[in-house]
Design a protein around this motif. Structure first.
Motif, PDB file in Angstrom:
ATOM      1  N   THR A   1       0.965  -1.297  -0.150  1.00  0.00           N
ATOM      2  CA  THR A   1      -0.038   0.067   0.150  1.00  0.00           C
ATOM      3  C   THR A   1       0.823   1.389   0.129  1.00  0.00           C
ATOM      4  N   ILE A   2       1.934   1.249   0.038  1.00  0.00           N
ATOM      5  CA  ILE A   2       3.037   2.436   0.084  1.00  0.00           C
ATOM      6  C   ILE A   2       3.165   2.675  -1.220  1.00  0.00           C
ATOM      7  N   PRO A   3       2.897   4.074  -1.863  1.00  0.00           N
ATOM      8  CA  PRO A   3       3.128   4.335  -2.942  1.00  0.00           C
ATOM      9  C   PRO A   3       4.433   4.086  -3.632  1.00  0.00           C
ATOM     10  N   LYS A   4       4.590   3.527  -4.736  1.00  0.00           N
ATOM     11  CA  LYS A   4       5.744   3.033  -5.489  1.00  0.00           C
ATOM     12  C   LYS A   4       6.737   4.369  -5.738  1.00  0.00           C
ATOM     13  N   SER A   5       6.053   5.472  -6.005  1.00  0.00           N
ATOM     14  CA  SER A   5       6.704   6.729  -6.493  1.00  0.00           C
ATOM     15  C   SER A   5       7.725   7.130  -5.390  1.00  0.00           C
ATOM     16  N   LEU A   6       7.487   6.748  -3.867  1.00  0.00           N
ATOM     17  CA  LEU A   6       8.439   7.037  -3.053  1.00  0.00           C
ATOM     18  C   LEU A   6       9.876   6.673  -3.514  1.00  0.00           C
ATOM     19  N   ASP A   7       9.810   5.189  -3.758  1.00  0.00           N
ATOM     20  CA  ASP A   7      11.136   4.619  -4.163  1.00  0.00           C
ATOM     21  C   ASP A   7      11.691   5.019  -5.183  1.00  0.00           C
ATOM     22  N   GLU A   8      10.867   5.578  -6.461  1.00  0.00           N
ATOM     23  CA  GLU A   8      11.348   5.998  -7.503  1.00  0.00           C
ATOM     24  C   GLU A   8      12.085   7.440  -7.361  1.00  0.00           C
ATOM     25  N   ALA A   9      11.326   8.050  -6.471  1.00  0.00           N
ATOM     26  CA  ALA A   9      12.151   9.497  -6.305  1.00  0.00           C
ATOM     27  C   ALA A   9      13.261   9.384  -5.656  1.00  0.00           C
TER      28      ALA A   9
ATOM     29  N   GLN B   1      19.659   1.916   0.868  1.00  0.00           N
ATOM     30  CA  GLN B   1      19.041   3.072   1.625  1.00  0.00           C
ATOM     31  C   GLN B   1      17.600   3.428   1.255  1.00  0.00           C
ATOM     32  N   VAL B   2      16.997   2.970   0.090  1.00  0.00           N
ATOM     33  CA  VAL B   2      15.602   3.171   0.102  1.00  0.00           C
ATOM     34  C   VAL B   2      15.078   2.315   1.072  1.00  0.00           C
ATOM     35  N   PHE B   3      15.289   1.254   1.292  1.00  0.00           N
ATOM     36  CA  PHE B   3      14.809   0.063   2.419  1.00  0.00           C
ATOM     37  C   PHE B   3      14.847   0.927   3.785  1.00  0.00           C
ATOM     38  N   TYR B   4      16.087   1.055   3.953  1.00  0.00           N
ATOM     39  CA  TYR B   4      16.312   1.666   5.386  1.00  0.00           C
ATOM     40  C   TYR B   4      16.090   3.043   5.782  1.00  0.00           C
ATOM     41  N   LYS B   5      16.093   3.935   4.765  1.00  0.00           N
ATOM     42  CA  LYS B   5      15.860   5.360   5.075  1.00  0.00           C
ATOM     43  C   LYS B   5      14.507   5.837   4.661  1.00  0.00           C
ATOM     44  N   VAL B   6      13.936   5.157   3.754  1.00  0.00           N
ATOM     45  CA  VAL B   6      12.705   5.642   3.227  1.00  0.00           C
ATOM     46  C   VAL B   6      11.561   4.864   3.687  1.00  0.00           C
ATOM     47  N   ILE B   7      11.585   3.510   3.429  1.00  0.00           N
ATOM     48  CA  ILE B   7      10.276   2.688   3.863  1.00  0.00           C
ATOM     49  C   ILE B   7      10.391   2.198   5.257  1.00  0.00           C
ATOM     50  N   MET B   8      11.305   2.141   5.981  1.00  0.00           N
ATOM     51  CA  MET B   8      11.202   1.448   7.106  1.00  0.00           C
ATOM     52  C   MET B   8      10.743   2.579   8.160  1.00  0.00           C
ATOM     53  N   PRO B   9      11.086   3.819   8.135  1.00  0.00           N
ATOM     54  CA  PRO B   9      10.239   4.908   8.807  1.00  0.00           C
ATOM     55  C   PRO B   9       8.980   4.954   8.791  1.00  0.00           C
ATOM     56  N   LEU B  10       8.439   4.562   7.623  1.00  0.00           N
ATOM     57  CA  LEU B  10       7.074   4.717   7.273  1.00  0.00           C
ATOM     58  C   LEU B  10       6.064   3.382   7.741  1.00  0.00           C
ATOM     59  N   SER B  11       6.981   2.421   8.214  1.00  0.00           N
ATOM     60  CA  SER B  11       6.565   0.959   8.546  1.00  0.00           C
ATOM     61  C   SER B  11       6.297   0.860   9.775  1.00  0.00           C
ATOM     62  N   LYS B  12       6.181   1.990  10.778  1.00  0.00           N
ATOM     63  CA  LYS B  12       6.262   1.521  12.210  1.00  0.00           C
ATOM     64  C   LYS B  12       4.927   0.549  12.617  1.00  0.00           C
ATOM     65  N   PRO B  13       3.852   0.935  12.037  1.00  0.00           N
ATOM     66  CA  PRO B  13       2.635  -0.020  12.388  1.00  0.00           C
ATOM     67  C   PRO B  13       3.041  -1.141  12.166  1.00  0.00           C
ATOM     68  N   ILE B  14       3.446  -1.800  10.911  1.00  0.00           N
ATOM     69  CA  ILE B  14       3.642  -3.434  10.700  1.00  0.00           C
ATOM     70  C   ILE B  14       4.702  -3.853  11.422  1.00  0.00           C
ATOM     71  N   ILE B  15       5.852  -2.973  11.615  1.00  0.00           N
ATOM     72  CA  ILE B  15       6.770  -3.359  12.349  1.00  0.00           C
ATOM     73  C   ILE B  15       6.372  -3.873  13.865  1.00  0.00           C
ATOM     74  N   ILE B  16       5.839  -2.979  14.551  1.00  0.00           N
ATOM     75  CA  ILE B  16       5.301  -3.066  15.817  1.00  0.00           C
ATOM     76  C   ILE B  16       4.354  -4.558  15.758  1.00  0.00           C
ATOM     77  N   TYR B  17       3.181  -4.580  14.824  1.00  0.00           N
ATOM     78  CA  TYR B  17       2.456  -5.515  14.616  1.00  0.00           C
ATOM     79  C   TYR B  17       3.376  -7.036  14.536  1.00  0.00           C
ATOM     80  N   THR B  18       4.299  -6.950  13.880  1.00  0.00           N
ATOM     81  CA  THR B  18       5.035  -8.205  13.736  1.00  0.00           C
ATOM     82  C   THR B  18       5.687  -8.679  14.935  1.00  0.00           C
TER      83      THR B  18
END
Lengths: 294, 522
Positions: A176-184, A194-211
């Protein structure tokens, strides 16, 4: 004109009363439901405080109230089991989160050859009952000394090793996270890491806590795998196996241990419930997200 | 059958339309089966085509390649080293050396184990040397002289086979790389060195870095054990033939043939009973939860109902408390000594049929314990469904309700025409997941009824007493852990569970409109 107005008013009046009636019915229903859902919990607390006997009784309210069962509980093997399970919960929540996040992130946001094949493969693999693997694993682990009193370590490995296969819910989240973020970020020269660590992970707090939450809860409820690795060793039990043996054990085990079982149930439930309730928001997000994406 | 167009369809009366839809559903079944086989055929064909292509590619590489490329057909990595990829080349070479030393040179290496297994040859033992008590003239005593351990022989044999397969895969891989290098060299472009390789692991090849640990875990702890257990289905591995005290042997399809025994105490009859109840259980457990959970979610979500959070929190409590605590406790409540069980007996509320048979607890009658399981499962499972339904309900566009109200729809119509279709559409895939989850729902059944009451008509099967409420999975567990430890039977049952689940999933995936387009949400 006038006539029309009054009929409208009448109609809205009747709608209002109808609404009030339905609401009352709904409230009544919800109260009944709540009572049904709460009674077992109230019951287990009351049983844990009952002092007049240790077995099962046919009445709801105890005749003598005290903390005898809790005193007995802490002199039994229970603290050891509790620690075993807590240790497993913490370890599993850490490792499993790593496995699941890396798997689901890769399958959701990276495109590579064989991705679909891999997903189909894991889908098919998941159709085998997981317990079947335990027969070989038990044999190997008992050679390595990871069963009986060392079973908690063995169980941590068993729970974590294949946890990548349970990627579905968090993949749904990443989708559900827009692909355009990665592309930018890629255009700006970021590497995939860096995309994984600096862009997506900070947005994924809910799912990290869920897991993490799911990983922590899993060992508290597992009976099947745990029973098979622990066999009957008292030192290596987790709470589920230990408490099961109190209730369903041979002879007069039920008669001697029933109230203690209830006290243990309360002791187990309190920390898990506190953790769960404080992170409930993330759980709900995970569940609904998972249901939406399947 | 004849398809109607939209106009003709609308002319049908309600019952005709229903009948038409049912006929349509069944008329599609042959097409699904056909498409399934077509898909299978295409997959197989593609596999062989890619093999052929690969062979041509290998031949092409050999013909065009220089001496180094030709050398790498026997000595791994030569082509890599020639083109400057020293690190890759050396790793390939190292792999080859290890493989050859392990498989052919070591006395107890790959060939040794692979030979010992006697793959699938009926009647032969797994392993060759039977351990036995033997007389020792030096100490003048009898002692146990260990022989082979079948479990280990089979495991090492299997691993060695994997190793051989890996050898060919790596062989193919390095030839492919030779070809890529040749092409890059021909175009005068730079060939990647070790540094580039490492850097690409966090960039272009990042998926490899992320997947490796998880896949390794899955292969070692799931794929390998499952392949092993599927093989076990063709042996007689159990407590009597445990491998080290007594070698186990290959029995061909005997274990599967045993399931054609439909007499009393026969496995076929037992399997039929189990499959019937497993399906029934999964069906009721899934759908009662689904509709009841949705119902409660709708009630709580209704405008004008207050304390929404309180109601939800009360229900969510059952998720927070570890299941085995609540299940064991609730199960005991209904036992003969339990609060509810004893009350039923005192108040004479037990059905006469049960009293007549001296079944004084709900758990001792097959029918009542089945109903009780579904009801208690409701108590456990409804909160999950309530939560996800709440999330989805909030996502339904409010203007749908607004406009339907303007058109004069009442709340029942709104539910039937808006809420239910929307929910079904969105939660369709998860219904399948929970259905499969219920097929294998070990905890609820085992902790509540333990599979009981015993099915006296069938009696003892595979050394274990089959219960009326035994699912395939609980019986598999009993067979494995009970006395006699009939692992081969567990393995066969596991294969049945697989076939069962795979079959159902195939049907459901074919029936459902392909709503699961991944890119839809991004």
């Amino acid at each position: 004109m006038k006539n029309n107005n009054t009929s409208l008013e009448k109609k809205s009046m009747s709608v209002k009363t109808l609404n009030a009636v339905t609401n009352t019915v709904i409230y009544a229903f919800l109260i009944v439901i709540s009572i049904v859902w709460l009674i077992p919990f109230i019951g287990i607390v009351l049983e844990s405080l009952r002092c007049e006997s240790t077995g099962q009784v046919a009445y709801f309210f105890p005749k003598q109230i005290g903390f005898d069962n809790y005193v007995r509980l802490f002199k039994s093997d229970f603290p050891k089991w509790f620690l075993n399970t807590l240790l497993m919960g913490v370890a599993v929540s850490i490792f499993q989160t790593g496995f699941i996040l890396s798997m689901s992130y890769t399958l959701s946001r990276l495109r590579f050859k064989g991705r679909k094949t891999l997903m189909n493969f894991m889908l098919i693999l998941g159709m085998f009952p997981g317990f079947l693997t335990m027969i070989l694993i038990y044999k190997v682990f008992s050679d390595l000394g990871l069963t009986m009193e060392m079973a908690p370590v063995g169980l941590i490995i068993v729970y974590c090793a294949s946890s990548g296969m349970g990627y579905y819910i968090s993949k749904g989240f990443f989708d559900t996270i827009p692909k355009s973020l990665d592309e930018a970020a890629r255009v700006d020269g970021a590497t995939r890491w860096q995309v994984f660590y600096k862009v997506i992970m900070p947005l994924s707090k809910p799912i990290i806590i869920y897991t993490i939450l799911m990983g922590f809860m899993a060992p508290w409820g597992d009976y099947m795998m745990a029973r098979f690795l622990i066999k009957g060793n008292d030192a290596g039990k987790n709470v589920a196996v230990g408490m099961y043996d109190w209730i369903k054990g041979s002879g007069d085990s039920l008669y001697a241990n029933y109230t203690m079982f209830c006290a243990a149930g309360v002791c187990v439930s309190i920390p898990v419930t506190i953790v769960f309730m404080s992170l409930q928001k993330y759980y709900v997000e995970g569940v609904t997200g998972g249901a939406v994406k399947g | 059958m004849e398809r109607l167009n939209a106009l003709e369809y609308l002319k049908l009366s309600k019952s005709q339309a229903l009948w038409y839809n049912i006929k349509l559903f069944f008329s599609k079944i042959p097409a699904w089966i056909k498409s399934l086989f077509v898909k299978l055929w295409i997959t197989i064909k593609n596999f062989f085509l890619s093999l052929k292509e690969g062979a041509l590619d290998i031949k092409d590489t050999f013909v065009k390649g220089n001496w180094a490329v030709k050398l790498s057909f026997v000595s791994f990595g030569a082509g890599n080293i020639y083109y400057g990829q020293v690190m890759r080349g050396l790793l390939f070479l190292l792999f080859e050396v290890i493989f050859i030393v392990y498989t052919f040179i070591l006395p107890t290496g790959g060939i040794y184990w692979i030979r010992k297994v006697h793959w699938l040859s009926k009647g032969a033992t797994v392993g060759t040397v039977q351990g036995a008590m033997k007389y020792n003239p030096v100490t003048d005593t009898y002692g146990w002289v260990a022989g082979d351990d079948s479990v280990r022989v089979l495991l090492y044999g299997l691993l060695s086979v994997f190793f051989v397969i890996a050898f060919f895969v790596v062989w193919r891989m390095q030839i492919k790389q030779c070809k890529i290098n040749m092409e890059l060299h021909g175009q005068g472009r730079k060939i990647k060195g070790a540094k580039d390789d490492l850097r690409s692991l966090i960039d272009e090849q990042f998926h490899k870095t992320l997947l490796t640990p998880s896949l390794l875990g899955i292969i070692v702890f799931t794929v390998l054990p499952i392949i092993y257990m599927v093989i076990i289905a063709f042996t007689n591995y159990d407590a009597e033939h445990d491998g080290h005290a007594n070698l186990f042997s290959w029995v061909g399809f005997d274990n599967f043939n045993a399931f054609t025994d439909f007499g009393a105490g026969g496995l076929g009859l037992a399997l039929g009973e189990m499959v019937g109840w497993t399906l029934m259980w999964a069906f009721f457990a899934t759908f009662t939860n689904y509709f009841f959970g949705m119902f409660i979610a709708i009630l709580i979500n209704k405008k004008g109902i207050r304390f929404k959070k309180l109601w939800r929190t009360i229900l969510v409590m059952t998720i927070a408390v570890p299941q085995f605590v609540s299940l064991l406790y609730v199960g005991q409540l209904f036992s003969q000594q339990g609060v509810i069980g004893a009350f039923l007996e005192r108040a004479d509320l037990l059905p006469q049929v049960m009293v007549a048979q001296n079944q004084m607890s709900l758990w001792s009658n097959p029918v009542s314990s089945k109903i009780l399981l579904v009801v208690i499962n409701l108590w456990v499972g409804v909160p999950y469904m309530m939560l996800s339904a709440t999330g989805i309900l909030m996502n339904i566009p409010a203007d749908l309700y607004e406009s339907s109200r303007v058109d004069g729809a009442n709340s029942v119509q709104q539910f039937m025409k808006i809420t239910l279709p929307y929910m079904l559409f969105v939660t369709g895939p998860s219904l399948l997941t929970s259905f499969v989850g219920n097929l294998n729902n070990f905890n609820i059944i085992y902790l509540l009824s333990g599979g009981g009451p015993t099915n006296t008509e069938i009696g003892t099967v595979g050394g274990q007493q089959l219960g009326h409420t035994d699912l395939l999975i609980t019986f598999l567990f009993k067979v494995t852990t009970g006395s006699g430890s009939k692992y081969y039977l567990a393995s066969v049952l596991g294969i049945f569970v697989f076939i069962f689940v795979a079959f159902l999933s195939l049907i459901v995936y074919n029936v459902m409109p392909s709503t699961k387009n991944e890119e839809d949400y991004s």
